[in-house]
Scaffold this active site. Structure first.
Site, PDB file in Angstrom:
ATOM      1  N   THR B 498      80.059  12.485 -37.885  1.00 31.20           N
ATOM      2  CA  THR B 498      78.795  12.977 -38.319  1.00 31.20           C
ATOM      3  C   THR B 498      77.920  13.375 -37.150  1.00 31.20           C
ATOM      4  O   THR B 498      77.094  14.064 -37.161  1.00 31.20           O
ATOM      5  CB  THR B 498      78.115  12.372 -39.155  1.00 31.20           C
ATOM      6  OG1 THR B 498      78.021  10.874 -38.638  1.00 31.20           O
ATOM      7  CG2 THR B 498      79.125  12.057 -40.451  1.00 31.20           C
ATOM      8  N   ASN B 653      69.183  17.270 -35.354  1.00 28.94           N
ATOM      9  CA  ASN B 653      69.869  18.244 -34.548  1.00 28.94           C
ATOM     10  C   ASN B 653      70.533  19.406 -35.276  1.00 28.94           C
ATOM     11  O   ASN B 653      71.549  19.510 -36.158  1.00 28.94           O
ATOM     12  CB  ASN B 653      71.196  17.457 -33.890  1.00 28.94           C
ATOM     13  CG  ASN B 653      71.799  18.102 -32.708  1.00 28.94           C
ATOM     14  OD1 ASN B 653      72.085  19.387 -32.824  1.00 28.94           O
ATOM     15  ND2 ASN B 653      72.532  17.469 -31.991  1.00 28.94           N
ATOM     16  N   GLU B 727      76.475  14.206 -47.417  1.00 28.57           N
ATOM     17  CA  GLU B 727      77.171  14.402 -48.816  1.00 28.57           C
ATOM     18  C   GLU B 727      76.432  15.821 -49.396  1.00 28.57           C
ATOM     19  O   GLU B 727      77.132  16.389 -50.209  1.00 28.57           O
ATOM     20  CB  GLU B 727      77.026  13.078 -49.844  1.00 28.57           C
ATOM     21  CG  GLU B 727      77.949  12.157 -49.228  1.00 28.57           C
ATOM     22  CD  GLU B 727      77.648  10.592 -49.736  1.00 28.57           C
ATOM     23  OE1 GLU B 727      76.674  10.312 -49.120  1.00 28.57           O
ATOM     24  OE2 GLU B 727      78.441  10.009 -50.272  1.00 28.57           O
TER      25      GLU B 727
END
Ligand SMILES: Cc1cc2nc3c(=O)[nH]c(=O)nc-3n(C[C@H](O)[C@H](O)[C@H](O)COP(=O)(O)OP(=O)(O)OC[C@H]3O[C@@H](n4cnc5c(N)ncnc54)[C@H](O)[C@@H]3O)c2cc1C
Ligand code: FES
Ligand code: FES
Lengths: 182, 781, 334
Positions: B498, B653, B727
């Site tokens: 991730t 980011n 998610e």
């Protein structure tokens, strides 16, 4: 027309064909420009030979049955699934793995583009994706988006990095094209 | 001082009471308008170079001298008793070092005692029976075929509705019924009967969702190695500290004798939240053989035995006033939990809280069957539940003659309907607005007319999403500041793809005012790392990020203390700027230079994750819009465009967050259109355990995706202002596509995936109904 | 994988002799055979690699007066990219392009594609011993048969997975074969058979027979011939055909445009039967009539007339009908 045939005696063969195995025996591989001699059974796949015998673990074993693309390596410059190829069948060919891509510590433009476009998440499919893109660009320095999609269609990415992979390939193509001397 | 408190935490869409320790490292939150140098910038992944060169070491890649290989024998029966097990032939095969089974392995309870590491009853096709450990994989595999097992087949059940009948075969003999926890989980607020009585319109539907497989490209696996009485495990896991805890308990070891390492992992998506049996087996086998042991599952085992998104059957009923105001919701969900379960996802999560509705009743029936046990899968329950709820909302809009978006805004929840607390931030309204603009929602009628041709019909749909993602304590971090002006961040979390390493480096560098390349992040190791929770529930960044920031702020404070003394200047005037100490006189001295007199020394900053706010809810939101083209001759659905707009607090980011959004949407697309495990009901046998038969999307299937964040720094949530995003983007995708397909066809497909056969069947059903109605009309006239 | 011996002869006679040893099996690209070896649905004692053979004609694509000649060892990639195939046999080029993915196309050969084993999920399941594997019953018949046959009668209802075979049969191709059981030229259509109680084999070739070349007759009047290959897949790429259609029509001289009358018609279906399936009734329905909407409808109906759907695959009938129509419509002369 086809016909059922013959039971004539076979002429003797001048040179008997060597039959190898099933035990281990020597096979010669050229990987990333280096020669290796391995001591393996004929049933050894190229993928196991690379990963377990040569310690080149950049090619991954995501399925071992030709369905995921993580084991992609280049055979004479063409992408293949190393899991569906016997190592013994690779004698006399040149194999390139992800470890052979960066030259003199400098990343290949495709590798750089993958970082810049974030064309990876977990990174497990990444070596295979990069090699598929590299093979494409070697053959076709000016690919369309469609060409890129076709070229990496055999490389699954469960993280869903696809849009970024396509962008990275196009970026690398552009970068390569703009390089002096090309 | 450490304080022990009881809190209500939300994890994977469920609420839990927990006792936790919080430590008061108070850090002033970054204000929304505060200019930041590194946080918020599209920084390329710090581990990119490792990953593109093949240097990144995954668990699969771990090779140790003298290492043996384990292969697991699995049950071909959905339910059986092992009458006889003879491993002698396998043991005699040259190269075999050990065969483990219930005959020689310790009795280690698994799934909270529902079974054992090696049980004598097997309860699904794929249940572990024995394990061969040999010099190489080929030998281990050969030996598996020499193990003789005599099974006594027992009655089995794979259909959850059948499993609920009183005379159904029982999956666990000791239990009175096949319900996980013995009873359904019921939630109720208001008076549902009253609510439906007040409604002008009531709509109802039954939805079915499929079993979906994670198919992480790196299959589950471990390598175990003993050094004296210390165990080291390389594990493909989302939770190094969890695996340590579980294995220490299973093997009866003190925690400090177990070390778990995970540097890189090829996907988990929830299926690697806990230790697998293979890890414990590898550890036992390594102890018994005195050699390192590696067990890596193959694709077939992966798809039988490492979890799934369980299938559901959901009945949903909505009541509303003519203006669209919801008066009541009833939602019953039956979930096929498989053979073992220590918890169960709830499909009714979104129903309880996505919309303001005073009267709600939900029932979650999690049912044991003789199929592989489920595991968490990217927003467990919420993906399935949102499909049903948001589909039903569109049916309601249709019944009321309202625009689907208007209906949703009409029932917008300003405070959380479960807790009655306000949200720290809720950017759903912005997400709707931006998404509608990007897809051309207002012009869609025109687009549909213009684009539908011949057998092709174009349609538009939307769906919304709520999820947790607040993160929370406990989590710790250290920042080790070296005398040369570099720093190492240490924490026990993990990067599961991730971008955690990168985000934490940005946060630490920002807080230290160091350049990014002066900061290294070390994680995924229980030996060096300090505790951090599992990487799941979209909580990693919001949990560990604040701890890292606190540690960095602490280190910076100490650095300024030390610098002031060395420079003989008052501390108050000094600042750190881009790796330099800036003095009031305008001097900028490199940190390395200032610290040089101290030689080889280190500043250690320590940080902990503080508590979440008591009086507010921290949630994440989003909306997705889909444009599809359906071929009414072949039933094929082609998604042309997805717009995904989400709000998860501050964007740390933008580059890696876009990857997350794409990834979620693409997985959601596959779930909507393609992915399904098929089980032969007569044999309890999954027939799609390969990536050829269980299809996931390829690059060529991916449509145009427009992904954006509503960047709303959330200073009340935590000091970095970020919430989770792993998610949320998978949650509304299937629902948005289903709604677009219904819009295109004029009839709804109530079952996932939206495969051509189902589309054609729905069209046939609609045609039959129309013929019947016309026939009746004809008779009447 | 079980252990095996391995040989890589250079001369055809040597290969044929080795192949006659008990338990011998030919290995071309290995992309199908290796999946079978790993699943142990095949356990040969000796693999005879044909990749070292120096026999002329085995590799590459050429033409002579009558035929386009395709060597059996030609890779799918070479086939799809070859100018002769692209220009003269577009049906085949289209079919080759839909096969698998680049990594398989670079290695997999034409011969191997034609001889590949079925993909039935029961046959390929490690826990299943179905009829085709020597067991008692076909699991798919009463089980999950979403991907199985709607045509033909056989104790095994798996479908033939090849994309090349329907295209080549539509092109009336022949296979040049050598070996102890079959030798000479064989219409490709005759290569295939449905497994029955006598034999579980899906082709008439014996284990020691080799395909050397595929011969595709060149049409005498190329401008009057049109053909297309359409493949329905579960996703955009790399998927075996759920249903495929290879259609080839020649139009009678003297009739132009929309009124052009169909002369010869070939319609071959993939993914619907245990072998490539010729839709002969549909072909007959087309011959001699202009390609009107009604004619297309009639042909599509005729194509599915004898279909026998099972519990989970009735959708294939609709799909076949739609695909046949779409294929024929695309062949209307401009
Ligand atoms: C992931 C995947 C996807 C695929 N998708 C498709 C698809 O979409 N469409 C499609 O059509 N195919 C598909 N295939 C099949 C693929 O095309 C074949 O595997 C390939 O063409 C086989 O060629 P090969 O040279 O590798 O054959 P091998 O694997 O070497 O051999 C296959 C069989 O043919 C026999 N054989 C090989 N050459 C000869 C010969 N000259 N004479 C007689 N017998 C011979 C071998 O003994 C063996 O039994 C797919 C395969 C994979 C693994
Ligand atoms: S490991 Fe070779 S394709 Fe998956
Ligand atoms: S980056 Fe994880 S599978 Fe592609």
């Amino acid at each position: 027309m086809a016909k059922a045939v013959r039971a004539e005696p076979e002429p003797e063969l001048e040179v008997p064909v060597p039959v190898r195995g099933p035990e281990r025996g020597p096979i010669k591989l050229r990987v990333n420009g280096e020669k290796h001699e391995l001591w393996v059974e004929p049933r050894r796949t190229l993928l196991d030979a690379l990963r377990d015998d040569l310690g080149l673990t950049g090619a991954k074993k995501g399925c071992d049955e030709g369905t995921c693309g993580t084991c992609t390596v280049l055979l004479d410059g063409k992408p293949i699934y190393a899991c569906l190829r016997l190592a013994i069948e690779c004698e006399g060919h040149e194999i390139t793995t992800i470890e052979g891509l960066a030259q003199g510590g400098e990343l290949h433009p495709v590798q750089r583009a993958f970082i810049e476009e974030d064309a990876l998440q977990c990174g497990f499919c990444t070596p295979g994706q990069i090699l598929s893109v590299k093979a494409l660009l070697d053959e076709n320095p000016n690919p369309t988006e469609e060409d890129v999609r076709r070229a990496v269609s055999g490389n699954l990415c469960r993280c869903g990095a696809y849009p970024h992979i396509v962008r990275a390939a196009l970026r690398a193509a552009k970068g390569l094209a703009e390089r002096p001397g090309r | 001082m450490a304080k022990v408190v009881k809190v209500q935490t939300e994890f994977e869409g469920r609420f839990y009471e927990e006792t936790i320790v919080v430590e008061g490292t108070e850090v002033e939150p970054w204000a929304p308008e505060q200019p930041l140098k590194l946080v918020g910038r599209p920084v390329p992944r710090v581990d990119g170079p490792e990953k593109v060169t093949g240097r990144a070491r995954f668990t699969h890649d771990v090779r140790l001298p003298g290492m043996l290989h384990g292969k697991i024998l699995r049950s071909p029966h959905p339910h059986a008793r092992i009458k006889r097990l003879d491993t002698s032939k396998a043991e005699r095969l040259p190269g075999v070092r050990l065969v483990l089974s219930h005959q020689n392995a310790p009795e280690i309870p698994w799934f909270r005692g529902q079974t054992r590491l090696f049980d004598t009853t097997v309860r699904y096709v794929g249940d572990e029976v024995a394990c061969v450990v040999a010099d190489d994989e080929e030998t281990a595999e050969e030996a598996l075929r020499l193990i003789e097992v005599e099974y006594e087949p027992l009655p089995f059940v794979v259909d959850p509705e059948r499993a609920l009948e009183p005379d159904a075969p029982r999956v666990h003999e000791s239990q009175p019924n096949n319900l996980v926890n013995g009873e359904p989980e019921v939630y109720e607020r208001g008076d549902v009967q009253q609510g439906f009585a007040e409604a002008d319109v009531v709509v109802e539907g039954v939805f079915r969702t499929q079993t979906a497989l994670h198919n992480c490209l790196e299959t589950h696996g471990s390598v175990a190695h003993w050094d004296g009485d210390s165990l080291t495990i390389w594990d493909s896991t989302q939770h190094v500290f969890g695996v340590r805890f579980q294995l220490a308990r299973a093997l009866g070891l003190p925690l400090h004798k177990v070390r778990v390492i995970k540097r890189h992992m090829g996907g988990g998506f929830g299926s690697k939240n806990q230790a697998g049996k293979y890890a414990a087996i590898a550890a036992l086998a390594a102890r018994m053989t005195g050699r390192p042991v590696k067990i890596v599952l193959d694709r077939f085992e992966e798809n039988l035995a490492t979890g799934n998104r369980p299938a559901t059957i959901q009945t949903l009923k909505l009541g509303a006033k003519r203006d669209g105001t919801l008066t009541a919701i009833f939602h019953k969900s039956i979930l096929n939990a498989g053979a073992y379960a220590v918890w169960a996802p709830s499909a009714s999560g979104p129903t309880k809280r996505l919309y303001a509705c005073p009267n709600v009743r939900t029932e979650d029936w999690a049912v044991f069957t003789n199929l592989g046990p489920f595991s968490a899968f990217r927003a467990p329950g919420y993906v399935e539940g949102t499909f049903a709820l948001e589909s039903m909302m569109d049916e309601l809009a249709k019944a009321l003659g309202l625009d689907p978006l208007e209906l949703r805004l009409k029932n917008y929840a300003e405070i959380d309907p479960i807790t009655n607390k306000p949200y720290t931030t809720k950017g759903l309204r912005q997400a709707y607005e931006r998404g509608a603009q990007l897809i051309g929602w207002a012009e869609r009628a025109h687009t549909k007319r213009a684009r539908s041709k011949g057998p092709k019909r174009v349609g538009f749909g939307l769906a919304s999403q709520i999820w947790g993602g607040s993160g929370g304590p406990p989590a710790y971090a250290l920042v080790k500041l070296n005398p040369d002006g570099t720093a190492t961040v240490v924490t026990g979390t993990q990067d599961i793809g991730t971008g955690t390493r990168t985000a934490l480096a940005q946060i630490a560098a920002e807080a230290l005012s160091f350049p990014l390349d002066a900061v290294e992040v070390e994680l995924g190791d229980t030996q060096w790392g300090v505790y951090a929770p599992l990487s799941a529930g979209s909580m990693t960044l919001a949990t560990v990020g604040p701890a890292v920031r606190a540690a960095a702020e602490d280190a910076k404070k100490q650095l300024l203390d030390v610098a002031a003394q060395l420079l003989e200047l008052p501390k108050e005037g000094l600042r750190v700027e881009d790796g330099h100490i800036a003095t009031p006189k305008g001097e900028r001295l490199p940190v390395a230079e200032v610290l040089r007199p101290l030689g080889n020394f280190q500043i250690v900053g320590k940080g902990a994750r503080g508590p979440n706010p008591d009086d507010k809810n921290v949630n994440t939101f989003g909306a997705q819009f889909a444009q599809v083209e359906v071929d009414v001759e072949t039933g094929e659905v082609r998604v042309e465009k997805i717009v995904a707009v989400h709000e998860s607090g501050r964007v740390v980011n933008p580059l890696t967050i876009r990857s997350q959004l794409y990834g979620g949407v693409i997985m959601g697309l596959g779930y909507a259109l393609l992915e399904r495990r098929l089980d032969d009901p007569r044999r309890g046998l999954p027939v799609t355990p390969t990536l050829e038969t269980y299809k996931v999307l390829t690059v060529a299937d991916v449509p145009e995706i427009v992904a954006e964040m509503v960047d709303l720094p959330d200073p009340e949530a935590n000091p970095i202002g970020a919430k989770g995003v792993g998610e949320p983007p998978i949650i509304p995708t299937a629902a948005a596509i289903a709604n677009a397909v219904a819009d295109a066809l004029g009839v709804r497909v109530y079952e996932l995936p939206l495969s051509p056969d189902r589309v054609l069947a729905a069209l046939r059903g609609a045609q039959a109904k129309k013929d019947e109605e016309e026939g009746e009309e004809g008779e009447a006239s | 994988m079980k252990r095996f011996r391995y040989a890589r002869p250079e001369r055809l006679e040597a290969a044929l002799r080795l192949l006659r040893e008990p338990g011998a099996k030919a290995l071309a690209g290995g992309t199908d055979l290796l999946t079978e070896l790993k699943a142990r649905t095949q356990e040969p004692e000796l693999l005879v690699s044909v990749q070292g053979l120096q026999e002329p004609g085995l590799r590459g694509v050429r033409e002579d007066e009558r035929f386009v000649r395709i060597g059996a060892l030609t890779t799918l990639r070479e086939l799809e990219a070859h100018p002769l195939v692209r220009d003269k046999l577009p049906i085949l080029a289209q079919a080759a392009q839909t096969v698998a993915m680049p990594q398989i196309r670079h290695v997999g050969t034409v011969g191997g594609n034609l001889m590949q084993q079925v993909r039935c999920w029961y046959y390929r399941h490690p826990f299943v011993r179905c009829w085709l594997k020597g067991g008692e019953e076909c699991y798919a018949e009463e089980g999950l048969n979403h991907r199985h046959a709607i045509f033909g009668t056989s104790p095994c209802i798996a479908v033939h997975p090849s994309d090349l075979a329907p295209a080549l049969i539509a092109l009336d191709a022949q296979a040049r074969v050598v070996g102890p059981d079959v030798e000479g030229e064989l219409a490709l259509e005759e290569l295939y058979r449905l497994p029955d109680e006598r034999s579980r084999a899906r082709t008439v070739l014996g284990p020691a027979d080799l395909i050397l070349e595929i011969l595709v007759p060149k049409p005498s009047e190329p401008t009057r011939v049109r053909g297309v290959y359409l493949k329905a897949m579960e996703r955009a790429t790399w998927s075996f055909a759920v249903v495929s259609v290879a259609a080839r029509l020649s139009f009678e001289p003297g009739s132009e445009g929309v009124r052009a009358r169909v002369g010869d018609a070939r319609l071959v279906l993939g993914g619907v039967a245990g072998k490539p399936w010729r839709a002969r009734d549909a072909e007959a329905a087309l011959r001699g009539s202009p390609l009107t909407d009604e004619a297309i409808e009639r042909a599509a109906e005729a194509a599915v007339a004898g279909a026998q759907p099972r519990a989970h695959n009735a959708y294939k009938i609709e799909l076949t009908r739609a695909l046949v129509k779409r294929a024929l419509r695309s062949l209307l002369p401009p």
